[in-house]
Each structure stands twice: as structure tokens, then as C-alpha cells.
Design an enzyme around this catalytic site. Structure first.
Site, PDB file in Angstrom:
ATOM      1  N   HIS A 124       0.841  -1.210   0.000  1.00 19.46           N
ATOM      2  CA  HIS A 124       0.000   0.000   0.000  1.00 19.46           C
ATOM      3  C   HIS A 124       0.876   1.261   0.000  1.00 19.46           C
ATOM      4  CE1 HIS A 124      -3.365   2.653   1.283  1.00 19.46           C
ATOM      5  NE2 HIS A 124      -2.437   3.221   2.043  1.00 19.46           N
ATOM      6  N   GLU A 125       1.903   1.271   0.825  1.00 16.74           N
ATOM      7  CA  GLU A 125       2.781   2.453   0.896  1.00 16.74           C
ATOM      8  C   GLU A 125       3.565   2.634  -0.404  1.00 16.74           C
ATOM      9  OE1 GLU A 125       2.310   4.522   3.140  1.00 16.74           O
ATOM     10  OE2 GLU A 125       1.145   3.249   4.477  1.00 16.74           O
ATOM     11  N   HIS A 149       1.442   4.233  -2.941  1.00 17.75           N
ATOM     12  CA  HIS A 149       1.400   5.696  -2.776  1.00 17.75           C
ATOM     13  C   HIS A 149       2.576   6.331  -3.514  1.00 17.75           C
ATOM     14  CE1 HIS A 149      -1.902   6.582  -0.205  1.00 17.75           C
ATOM     15  NE2 HIS A 149      -1.485   5.872   0.821  1.00 17.75           N
TER      16      HIS A 149
END
Lengths: 192, 308
Positions: free
Chosen positions: B142-143, B146
Site C-alpha cells: 500500500h505504501e 502511494h
């Protein structure tokens, strides 16, 4: 029953016989039959005590030898063993290789003896080794709050929180007084 | 149709576009308002852009400072480095320059940096302790998403309007205090200028709140997009779903302190130890966990992996 009568005599915490949580565990594990609710004791337990440098605990093994002579003259069993853990200035009394019923009886005898010596406030927790569907965990019985919570350590002080949550909801469904999650404190180096 | 709708969430893309258009309209409104009231919009925008640029170039260092995250080497944290390295490769971005750990129990993570080449990924010690390897991969995915989606850049520039409107609000507040005194004395023309100032002030306040709302909506959409992209990177939407449930749910409340330490500090358990509440405030720019989990599980149910 004796344990909690003695321990909480002066603290208004004692209610019905249900306050004897060790017996509650014993009853629940005896009732549990296979499947999801296959939850058990494995005949080992330990009492965690806060020594406060009291002579009874600082020389724990001598004290336990005395206790063995005094309380368990007629019974054939492994003599009680004590361990001093220095980091937190606390000590463990170890109960091993037991029949579960006998173990709970002995924990009760030893704790009420300690409470009778006026050391009830030194008792932190009773820790019972258990299994759920072949996975082992500890039942932590907090003497201050007289409630339980499960502890499932993995290696390196990491805990299996998921398993703990699972056991927790199972225990709650069995009407065992359960600590709120924010009190599920860790315990490292449990000697059993 | 099926394949496309899996790889990219068209609905989400359309929604982001709509929010983007609304933001552009907010910019135009602000610009127009400044022109009408006779203030120099170029001057105001230059100041705003200056403030944002500062934030843009300093963000990675500032964030490390304010959160107390400590960079860790591959030798210190081989597993974390290995996961980040592997997933970066799959995601097609360079391995983040800085990998850091925050020494707090609350499980959390963030990514920052103005471009994939200047990226930082940080996780808390609590996150490492509470999650298993698959769940940790879900969060890292998820990071990294980003970073891949350049969310840091998008959000910084999107929030330019909030920065400008906020700055104008303060400026007008002080001007109305001092200008107000003069206006009363002069009457006539001065009164008209005063009224104009009030219109500008109210207009700026409205634009400020509307753009704030738009930006937090955009932020939530970017989070959902990162959930999706992250799941594609790790190859398993359920990893992140299970991590999210762990870090936002009751498990986050379980303390890591030793019972004996607590016993010493606080013998009768009168004060419950403060735990877990810090996460809620950090999550406010995020969609509700139930929604994110539901979308991830939905993604797992469809044959999303056909795309890989």
C-alpha cells in the site's frame, strides 16, 4: 474457592462461587468437547509473585520446602519449586506434571497459605498452561482484577494476537470473566 | 470489460477527475475573487507556491524529524528491507532511498518524498510486532503504491489552494482589524472598500472550507487507489485486508508492556494505560476501515489475478 475468599476478603470483590476462577477454568475445560471448543489445561502452572524483598520470597526454595512439609505431608507429588526472576524483582512458584484437578487444589492451598502470611498483595497472577486445538497458550489470571486473559507468545517476545483474540471470544462465550483488551499485558520468560 | 474493470477502477478514476475539476473551479473562483477585489492574484499565488515548494522539497526530512522515525540499514532490518526491495521491483519503482522505523507501539506506516527517487517508507515498531509477514507485505504494498501513484506530489499540489486560502484568511483578518478603524473615519469610498473586503473575506472562507473538503475526499480516493494498486503489487488483497483489521480493531488495543512492569508502576490498575487511540486521528484522511476491507475482499472475489 478458598484462594479468592482469602485474597479478596477485604476488598469487596468477592461475590458468588463464580469468583473462584481457577475452578471455573477447570469446569470449562472439563466440559469442552472437541471441535471449536477444544480448550484444555496441560498440567502445568505457575504463580507470579512480587517479592518486595520479603524473606519468604527471597529464599523461596527454603520457604517452599517448609510449605511442602507443612501442607502436603501425605501426598506423593513433585515437590514445589521456586524461581527468582531478578529483572522485575519477582518470583515464580512452579507446579509441573500434574493432574489438573490436583493442580488447581494445590495452587489454592499454596495461595491461601501465602495470603494467610499477610502476603496476599504480593500475588500478581496465576498462569496456567493450556492448549486450544493443539496450539499452546497461557491462561493469565490477574489477581488484582480477578479476571482472565489469554497469552500466546511466539518467539522473540512477539505474540499471536489473533489467536489470543480467538481464545478471548471463546472464553467470553463460556461466561469466564475476561479482562478488557487494554489490560492484556505481556509476560516474558514464563518458566513453564 | 471484466478485465479492465479489475485492473483499473474506472469509477474511482472518474470520481477523482470530478474532484479535480471541482478543485480547478475553486482555484478559478479564488483567482476571480482576488481580481474583483483589486488584490494582485499573482503576488498571492507566488507566496502560496513558495510555501508549497518548501513543503515539497523538505517533506521527507521534516517528516522524519517530527515523527522521530530512525532510518535503518539492511543489516539491522534484513526482513523489512527484503520485502520492500522485492515489492518495489514488482511494482516497477526504485527501492525507496530511506527505510525508517518509529519506536512506538501504535501500528502505523507512511510513505513520503516528492518522487519515487526520493521516497521514504517508515513503519512503527508496533506494526512489525503485531503483523505477520503477509500482512506486513500488504501494508508495504500500500505504501509503495502511494509512491508509485506519486500521491505525495498530487496531494501537496492539490492542497496549494488550501494553503493560499488559509494564508489569505489570516491576512484579511488582520487587515480588517486595522483597515476597519480607518474605514469608519473616512466613510463614503472607505465604506465601499470595507464592504468589498468583507465580501472577499467571506468568499475566501467559503473557498477554504470547500477545498478542504475536496482535498480530504481526494485523499480518501487516493487511499482506495493505493489499496488497489498495493494489492496488485503483493498479489493478495486479503493480506492488506487482514492487516487493516488488525491495526484498526481491538488487536491494536492489546498492550505490549509486561504485566510486572505495570504492577510496579500502577499497583492497583486504577488508571488504565493509554493505548491505541492515537491511530484514529491519523486515519481521519482515510476511508473507514470497513469500507477498505470490503473493497479488498470484493477484489479478491473477482478474478482480479487474471490481470497479473
Amino acid at each position: 474457592m478458598r484462594l479468592f475468599r482469602t485474597l479478596f476478603k477485604n476488598s469487596n470483590r468477592l461475590g458468588s462461587d463464580e469468583s473462584d476462577i481457577l475452578s471455573t477454568i477447570l469446569r470449562v475445560t472439563n466440559q469442552s468437547t472437541g471441535g471449536e471448543k477444544d480448550i484444555n489445561l496441560s498440567g502445568a502452572a505457575t504463580l507470579l509473585l512480587n517479592t518486595n524483598e520479603h524473606p519468604f520470597f527471597t529464599d523461596i526454595n527454603t520457604s517452599l520446602k517448609e510449605l511442602d512439609k507443612e501442607l502436603f505431608v501425605s501426598t506423593i507429588r513433585t515437590p514445589l519449586r521456586g524461581l527468582k526472576s531478578d529483572m522485575y524483582n519477582s518470583c515464580w512458584i512452579i507446579f509441573e506434571n500434574y493432574n489438573n484437578q490436583k493442580m488447581v487444589d494445590d495452587i489454592n492451598s499454596v495461595s491461601s497459605h501465602i495470603a494467610n502470611l499477610g502476603l496476599g498483595n504480593n500475588m500478581t497472577a496465576a498462569i496456567l498452561k493450556g492448549t486450544i486445538k493443539n496450539q499452546s497458550f497461557y491462561w493469565i489470571c490477574n489477581y488484582r482484577t480477578s479476571k482472565f486473559y489469554p497469552l500466546a507468545p511466539l518467539e522473540n517476545d512477539i505474540r499471536d494476537n489473533e489467536l489470543e483474540m480467538k481464545i478471548g471470544s471463546l472464553l467470553a462465550s463460556m461466561a469466564i470473566p475476561l479482562e478488557p483488551h487494554e489490560n492484556w499485558y505481556s509476560l516474558s520468560d514464563i518458566p513453564i | 470489460m471484466q478485465r479492465n474493470s479489475i485492473g483499473k477502477d474506472h469509477q474511482l478514476t472518474v470520481r477523482m477527475l470530478i474532484i479535480g475539476l471541482m478543485l480547478v473551479m475553486a482555484y478559478l473562483a479564488l483567482f476571480g475573487l482576488l481580481l474583483i477585489s483589486g488584490m494582485n492574484p499573482v503576488f498571492v499565488f507566488v507566496i502560496g507556491i513558495g510555501m508549497v515548494l518548501f513543503q515539497y522539497f523538505m517533506s521527507d526530512k521534516l517528516v522524519l524529524k517530527t515523527t522521530g522515525a530512525k532510518p535503518v540499514t539492511k543489516e539491522e532490518q534484513p526482513k523489512l528491507h527484503e520485502i520492500i526491495e522485492r515489492l518495489s521491483k514488482i511494482g516497477g519503482i526504485p527501492k525507496p532511498r530511506t527505510i525508517a522505523i518509529m519506536d512506538t507501539e501504535a501500528p502505523n506506516a507512511f510513505a513520503t518524498g516528492r518522487s519515487p527517487k526520493h521516497a521514504t517508507v517508515a513503519v512503527t515498531q508496533g506494526l512489525l510486532n503485531k503483523l505477520n509477514d503477509e500482512e506486513l507485505e500488504g501494508v508495504i504494498g500500500h505504501e509503495l503504491a502511494h509512491i508509485k501513484n506519486r500521491d505525495m506530489m498530487v496531494m501537496t499540489w492539490a492542497s496549494l489552494i488550501v494553503v493560499i486560502a488559509g494564508f489569505l484568511m489570516q491576512m484579511l483578518f488582520w487587515m480588517s482589524l486595522f483597515g476597519g478603524v480607518g474605514g469608519h473615519r473616512r466613510q463614503g469610498n472607505g465604506g465601499q472598500a470595507m464592504a468589498m473586503m468583507m465580501v472577499l473575506y467571506i468568499g475566501v472562507i467559503i473557498i477554504y472550507f470547500i477545498s478542504q473538503l475536496l482535498i480530504s475526499t481526494l485523499s480518501r480516493y487516493r487511499e482506495l487507489a493505493a489499496d488497489r494498486e498495493g494489492a496488485i503489487i503483493t498479489g493478495s488483497p486479503t493480506n492488506l485486508a487482514s492487516a487493516l483489521q488488525k491495526i484498526s480493531g481491538q488487536i491494536a488495543q492489546i498492550p505490549e508492556k509486561d504485566l510486572r512492569r505495570v504492577e510496579h508502576a500502577n499497583a492497583f490498575f486504577i488508571i488504565p494505560a493509554l493505548q491505541g487511540n492515537a491511530i484514529a486521528s491519523l486515519m481521519s484522511s482515510h476511508p473507514p476501515t470497513e469500507m477498505r476491507v470490503a473493497r479488498l475482499i470484493e477484489m479478491q472475489r473477482h478474478n482480479w489475478h487474471l490481470l497479473r
